[in-house]
Design an enzyme around this catalytic site. Structure first.
Site, PDB file in Angstrom:
ATOM      1  N   GLY A  15       0.380  -0.820  -0.257  1.00  0.00           N
ATOM      2  CA  GLY A  15       0.413   0.310  -0.202  1.00  0.00           C
ATOM      3  C   GLY A  15       0.643   1.329   0.002  1.00  0.00           C
ATOM      4  O   GLY A  15       0.289   2.128   0.462  1.00  0.00           O
ATOM      5  N   LYS A  16       1.911   0.918  -0.745  1.00  0.00           N
ATOM      6  CA  LYS A  16       2.922   2.893  -0.742  1.00  0.00           C
ATOM      7  C   LYS A  16       2.261   4.072  -1.692  1.00  0.00           C
ATOM      8  O   LYS A  16       1.925   4.668  -1.268  1.00  0.00           O
ATOM      9  CB  LYS A  16       3.951   2.129  -1.075  1.00  0.00           C
ATOM     10  N   LYS A  38       9.221   9.634  -7.616  1.00  0.00           N
ATOM     11  CA  LYS A  38       9.802   8.299  -7.371  1.00  0.00           C
ATOM     12  C   LYS A  38      10.715   7.671  -8.262  1.00  0.00           C
ATOM     13  O   LYS A  38      10.288   7.825  -9.655  1.00  0.00           O
ATOM     14  CB  LYS A  38       8.031   7.507  -7.599  1.00  0.00           C
ATOM     15  N   GLU A 114       8.703   8.085  -1.921  1.00  0.00           N
ATOM     16  CA  GLU A 114       7.224   6.398  -3.366  1.00  0.00           C
ATOM     17  C   GLU A 114       8.880   5.172  -3.753  1.00  0.00           C
ATOM     18  O   GLU A 114       9.646   5.310  -4.350  1.00  0.00           O
ATOM     19  CB  GLU A 114       7.007   7.048  -3.277  1.00  0.00           C
ATOM     20  N   ALA A 116      10.205   1.339  -3.498  1.00  0.00           N
ATOM     21  CA  ALA A 116       9.595   0.473  -4.770  1.00  0.00           C
ATOM     22  C   ALA A 116       9.786  -0.966  -3.813  1.00  0.00           C
ATOM     23  O   ALA A 116      11.156  -0.759  -3.396  1.00  0.00           O
ATOM     24  CB  ALA A 116      10.592   0.174  -6.107  1.00  0.00           C
ATOM     25  N   GLY A 117       9.141  -1.907  -3.979  1.00  0.00           N
ATOM     26  CA  GLY A 117       8.908  -2.570  -2.635  1.00  0.00           C
ATOM     27  C   GLY A 117       9.627  -2.367  -1.009  1.00  0.00           C
ATOM     28  O   GLY A 117       9.081  -1.579  -0.903  1.00  0.00           O
TER      29      GLY A 117
END
Length: 202
Positions: A15-16, A38, A114, A116-117
């Protein structure tokens, strides 16, 4: 006020992007100019899905944030995998990412970054998402799920952040196994942590 916040999680699909939206709206309601960045998005076919959604939202809330997609999501890869794998032979230029971060920071009070993973997702062989948080000198917001097994993932991630000396808050995204969560997971959290925060309450 200038602050950089890095949204990370215990894993992928926790849910990032949802958290980014929550915090972007939260800070905007406080009268602050919001921004979004990002550094790397994988699984990009035509346009970054996460990046596009968040950039449109930020432009709506902060019209002075006049950047294009290539500025906000500088590295885009087709394969839905860890950046280290998805990038193939591409070299992730960390100095370039720092430069882009500073550029977008100029147009906002709060920059939401944001990841990643999860924290230990590799960008290069010996450089992980957690290292990027440290490099960006950001405060982390760790998003954890409510599913069975989340205690282990939450504690491992929190310990990793503490080991790196990264300031952080953590929030539970109550969506998976949420009906079982009060019985299966919450009792330990209540015993172990002084405070429990839910993403839905932001």
């Amino acid at each position: 006020m200038k602050e950089t916040i890095f949204i990370t999680a215990t894993n992928t699909d926790v849910g990032k992007t949802y958290a980014c939206e929550k915090f972007i709206r939260y800070y905007s309601k406080k009268g602050l100019k919001v921004g979004y960045f990002k550094p790397i998005e994988t699984g990009v076919i035509s346009s970054p899905l996460d990046g596009s959604k968040m950039l449109n939202l930020v432009k709506e809330l902060n019209p002075s944030f006049d950047f294009e997609m290539k500025d906000v999501v500088p590295y885009q890869f087709k394969l839905p995998a860890a950046p280290f794998v998805a990038k193939n032979d591409t070299k992730i230029d960390l100095d370039f990412l720092i430069k882009k971060k500073k550029e977008v920071e100029e147009k906002c009070d709060i920059l939401i970054i944001e990841g990643a993973g999860g924290l230990m997702v590799p960008i290069e062989k010996d450089f992980f998402i957690i290292d990027l948080i440290k490099l960006f000198e950001a405060r982390a917001k760790l998003i954890t799920p409510s599913k069975l097994g989340c205690i282990n993932d939450t504690l491992l991630s929190i310990n990793a952040l503490k080991t790196k000396g990264i300031e952080f808050d953590w929030y539970i995204n109550l969506f998976l196994d949420k009906d079982e969560f009060p019985e299966v997971t919450l009792p330990f959290y209540k015993e172990y942590f002084e405070e429990i925060k839910y993403l839905q309450d932001i």
